[in-house]
Write an enzyme that holds these catalytic residues in place. Structure first.
Site, PDB file in Angstrom:
ATOM      1  N   ARG A 110       0.850  -1.188   0.000  1.00 14.76           N
ATOM      2  CA  ARG A 110       0.000   0.000   0.000  1.00 14.76           C
ATOM      3  C   ARG A 110       0.890   1.244   0.000  1.00 14.76           C
ATOM      4  O   ARG A 110       1.704   1.420   0.899  1.00 14.76           O
ATOM      5  CB  ARG A 110      -0.879   0.006   1.254  1.00 14.76           C
ATOM      6  CG  ARG A 110      -1.656   1.290   1.446  1.00 14.76           C
ATOM      7  CD  ARG A 110      -2.441   1.321   2.765  1.00 14.76           C
ATOM      8  NE  ARG A 110      -3.154   2.568   2.883  1.00 14.76           N
ATOM      9  CZ  ARG A 110      -3.137   3.358   3.972  1.00 14.76           C
ATOM     10  NH1 ARG A 110      -2.486   3.009   5.056  1.00 14.76           N
ATOM     11  NH2 ARG A 110      -3.790   4.499   3.967  1.00 14.76           N
ATOM     12  N   HIS A 140      -3.140  10.845   1.109  1.00 11.77           N
ATOM     13  CA  HIS A 140      -2.605  10.594   2.455  1.00 11.77           C
ATOM     14  C   HIS A 140      -1.978  11.898   2.967  1.00 11.77           C
ATOM     15  O   HIS A 140      -0.766  12.014   3.139  1.00 11.77           O
ATOM     16  CB  HIS A 140      -1.591   9.443   2.408  1.00 11.77           C
ATOM     17  CG  HIS A 140      -1.286   8.831   3.755  1.00 11.77           C
ATOM     18  ND1 HIS A 140      -1.452   7.485   4.032  1.00 11.77           N
ATOM     19  CD2 HIS A 140      -0.823   9.366   4.906  1.00 11.77           C
ATOM     20  CE1 HIS A 140      -1.097   7.227   5.290  1.00 11.77           C
ATOM     21  NE2 HIS A 140      -0.701   8.362   5.841  1.00 11.77           N
ATOM     22  N   GLU A 172      -7.573   8.259   6.826  1.00 10.08           N
ATOM     23  CA  GLU A 172      -7.823   8.798   8.167  1.00 10.08           C
ATOM     24  C   GLU A 172      -8.417  10.213   8.207  1.00 10.08           C
ATOM     25  O   GLU A 172      -7.780  11.149   8.710  1.00 10.08           O
ATOM     26  CB  GLU A 172      -6.531   8.793   8.986  1.00 10.08           C
ATOM     27  CG  GLU A 172      -5.974   7.420   9.250  1.00 10.08           C
ATOM     28  CD  GLU A 172      -4.862   7.444  10.310  1.00 10.08           C
ATOM     29  OE1 GLU A 172      -4.466   8.532  10.760  1.00 10.08           O
ATOM     30  OE2 GLU A 172      -4.410   6.365  10.694  1.00 10.08           O
ATOM     31  N   ASN A 216      -7.001   1.488  10.215  1.00  3.05           N
ATOM     32  CA  ASN A 216      -5.717   1.710  10.874  1.00  3.05           C
ATOM     33  C   ASN A 216      -5.946   1.662  12.372  1.00  3.05           C
ATOM     34  O   ASN A 216      -6.764   2.414  12.909  1.00  3.05           O
ATOM     35  CB  ASN A 216      -5.144   3.086  10.521  1.00  3.05           C
ATOM     36  CG  ASN A 216      -4.801   3.215   9.051  1.00  3.05           C
ATOM     37  OD1 ASN A 216      -4.850   2.239   8.299  1.00  3.05           O
ATOM     38  ND2 ASN A 216      -4.451   4.419   8.637  1.00  3.05           N
ATOM     39  N   TYR A 227      -3.934   1.576  16.193  1.00  3.84           N
ATOM     40  CA  TYR A 227      -2.712   1.658  16.990  1.00  3.84           C
ATOM     41  C   TYR A 227      -2.970   1.521  18.486  1.00  3.84           C
ATOM     42  O   TYR A 227      -2.295   0.755  19.159  1.00  3.84           O
ATOM     43  CB  TYR A 227      -1.987   2.984  16.725  1.00  3.84           C
ATOM     44  CG  TYR A 227      -1.384   3.066  15.341  1.00  3.84           C
ATOM     45  CD1 TYR A 227      -0.078   2.649  15.101  1.00  3.84           C
ATOM     46  CD2 TYR A 227      -2.125   3.542  14.251  1.00  3.84           C
ATOM     47  CE1 TYR A 227       0.489   2.705  13.841  1.00  3.84           C
ATOM     48  CE2 TYR A 227      -1.564   3.602  12.980  1.00  3.84           C
ATOM     49  CZ  TYR A 227      -0.260   3.179  12.775  1.00  3.84           C
ATOM     50  OH  TYR A 227       0.284   3.229  11.522  1.00  3.84           O
ATOM     51  N   GLU A 261      -3.098  -0.319   8.357  1.00  6.01           N
ATOM     52  CA  GLU A 261      -1.939   0.087   9.158  1.00  6.01           C
ATOM     53  C   GLU A 261      -2.068  -0.506  10.555  1.00  6.01           C
ATOM     54  O   GLU A 261      -3.156  -0.520  11.141  1.00  6.01           O
ATOM     55  CB  GLU A 261      -1.859   1.616   9.340  1.00  6.01           C
ATOM     56  CG  GLU A 261      -1.458   2.384   8.121  1.00  6.01           C
ATOM     57  CD  GLU A 261      -1.357   3.887   8.396  1.00  6.01           C
ATOM     58  OE1 GLU A 261      -1.085   4.297   9.543  1.00  6.01           O
ATOM     59  OE2 GLU A 261      -1.569   4.652   7.441  1.00  6.01           O
TER      60      GLU A 261
END
Ligand code: PNW
Length: 504
Positions: A101, A146, A191, A335, A337, A410
């Protein structure tokens, strides 16, 4: 004699059990056969090739000039993937990746953001990159945006003007036309939550175009609204003009912090946080009813009354827009985290604030958020280990969004101090998250299709410059060659890919 051979037999049997036991255990943690093992980067973070290539400036070029991070670092050269794509594709092949990606830099294609002026060198660069990947049997997954908005569009209002919907649509159409015969998976935007909050209305972590802007208590929601509408436009263009012929898919990458309730009484509060952070962008696209989440609209209406405003700070969709957005993505990029704990009670707990609690978004939701200090700290800043959050989030998606196919676009962490190439903390982090994904698939039936390690390379980590390294490959930013060296996690990830299972 007799006893000896019996003992020998027992030993052999025990050995067989042990060696058979090992692959069996791995199989238990196995993934679906067609699972996509992959890695991700983004244009500004890795490309370089900023000067002398016909690329126009982006809002990040200006932002970094005005607010330089430590050592005045920029992405001017970064990993120099602008020149090294061929050897990088070979590296990816050796690593066993099935998919990669990356994102296209809008201002490398259209230097001033508009379709009327094209940079042929930039257009050629992405052809070269895509061809190099395909030559190694690596499937390109392309993010159109992005975070690196062409500066000239930023100066015309950027994500705060509704014209961005046309501009983004023109840019998306150009990319589909140019690369669509070779690219079969498109991600419109990366995002929107992070960009709306950190780009427009945060005093803590700040992203271009610039953090705490004037009137951002409402412009943040306007930016968010335009991100959604721009996604809707780009997705419609793909579906109406290209999909039938090109046979690809279009989606969007969303992110969220997962919010755990502090205890049973905070369950509703935590759910409200997930709806306000994640549902803000997911609901309009992936839920059956469309539109913003009802609890979010109600909260913004409560604030409208409290603040004595004529209209809500949260814009409204027309019926037509609701229709366009609903079901506009063939898949969700996710994504993940970190997690936080949410609670209505104040002052009872570890006062470690979330990166967004000082933002207007944090004040609007009005729920206290903090990271549990028992969750292992990864690196030195914002990441703490809580893979259960990913497991819950995947199940939230399954139950709230009709089990839409998910690609984890991600997941990863920064280097821990003192580990160097032997990044055992990263292996620990990724392993825990892969186990969470495996469990969500195997036990709950979550439709997770792939996993993109963030990141393939150490790269330019936005406001943190090169000080936070997320790569499975170390990059030596002090040499002109930008030498790539696999860390222990790259070797370990290769074994995961080869076994199609979480290995120790
Ligand atoms: C991502 N959070 O941003 C970005 O897409 C990448 O470009 C970036 O390098 C990577 O994370 C690592 O920072 C995020 O608060 C920002 O949970 C914030 C969060 C998650 C992702």
């Amino acid at each position: 004699m007799e006893t000896m051979s019996l003992r020998k037999l027992a030993l052999i049997a025990a050995f067989l059990c042990l060696s058979l036991g090992h692959p069996l255990k791995e199989k238990e943690l196995g993934f679906p056969e067609d699972f996509i093992w992959a890695a991700a980067t983004s244009a500004y973070q890795v490309e370089g090739g900023v000067i002398g290539t016909g690329r126009g400036p982006s809002i990040w070029d200006r932002y970094l000039a005005l607010h330089p991070p430590a050592h005045n670092q920029t992405g001017d050269v970064a990993c120099d993937t602008y020149h090294k794509y061929e050897e990088d594709a070979i590296l990816m092949k050796k690593q066993g990746l099935k998919s990669y990606r990356f994102s296209i830099s809008w201002s490398r294609i259209f230097p001033d953001g508009r379709v009327h002026r094209v940079n042929p060198e930039g257009v050629q660069y992405y052809h070269n990159l895509i061809d190099a990947l395909l030559k190694q049997d690596i499937t390109p997954v392309v993010t159109l945006y992005h975070w690196d908005l062409p500066l000239s569009l930023g100066d015309l209002g950027g994500w705060l003007t509704s014209e961005i919907v046309d501009w983004f649509g023109d840019y998306a159409r150009f990319c589909y036309q140019e690369y669509g015969s070779k690219v079969k998976q498109w991600i419109t935007i990366n995002e929107p939550h992070t960009q709306s909050v950190y780009g427009y209305c945060s005093q803590v972590t700040v992203h271009a175009p610039g953090g705490f802007q004037q009137n951002c208590e409402w412009s943040m929601y306007l930016a968010g609204h335009n991100f959604l509408l721009a996604h809707g436009r780009a997705a419609s263009i793909y579906k109406n003009e290209f999909q039938k012929e090109q046979q690809g898919k279009v989606g969007i990458t969303l992110n969220t912090i997962w919010y755990e309730p502090r205890n049973e009484t905070d369950r509703e509060a935590a759910d409200f946080l997930v709806q306000s952070a994640f549902g803000w962008f997911a609901n309009a696209i992936f839920s059956e009813e469309g539109d913003y989440p009802a609890v979010m609209k109600a909260n913004m209406e409560r604030l409208r009354r409290k603040e004595g405003r004529e209209t809500s700070r949260l814009p409204e969709f027309t019926q037509e827009q609701i229709k366009e957005l609903r079901g506009s993505a063939d898949f969700m990029g996710l994504n993940y985290y970190i997690s936080m704990i949410g609670t209505k009670e104040k002052g009872l707990h570890e006062p470690r604030e979330s990166p967004t609690v000082n933002s207007t978004w944090g004040r609007d939701v009005g729920i206290y958020m903090y990271a549990d200090i028992h969750w292992k700290q990864m690196g030195t800043t914002w990441i703490r280990y809580h893979p259960e959050g990913l497991y819950h989030l995947l199940n939230f998606i399954r139950t709230h969004y009709n089990n839409v196919p998910v690609y984890i676009t991600e997941n990863g962490c920064m280097d821990s101090p003192g580990e160097g190439m032997d990044d055992v903390s990263r292996i620990f982090f990724i392993k825990g998250h892969l186990k969470a994904v495996q469990k969500a698939i195997a036990e709950d039936g979550c439709d997770v299709k792939g996993y993109f390690f963030w990141s393939l390379f150490d790269n330019f980590e936005w406001h943190a410059g090169f000080t936070e390294r997320f790569g499975m490959y170390h990059v030596d930013f002090d040499t002109p060659e930008r030498t790539r060296t696999p860390k222990a996690s790259a070797h370990w990830y290769k074994r995961v890919i080869d076994n199609n299972a979480v290995v120790e």
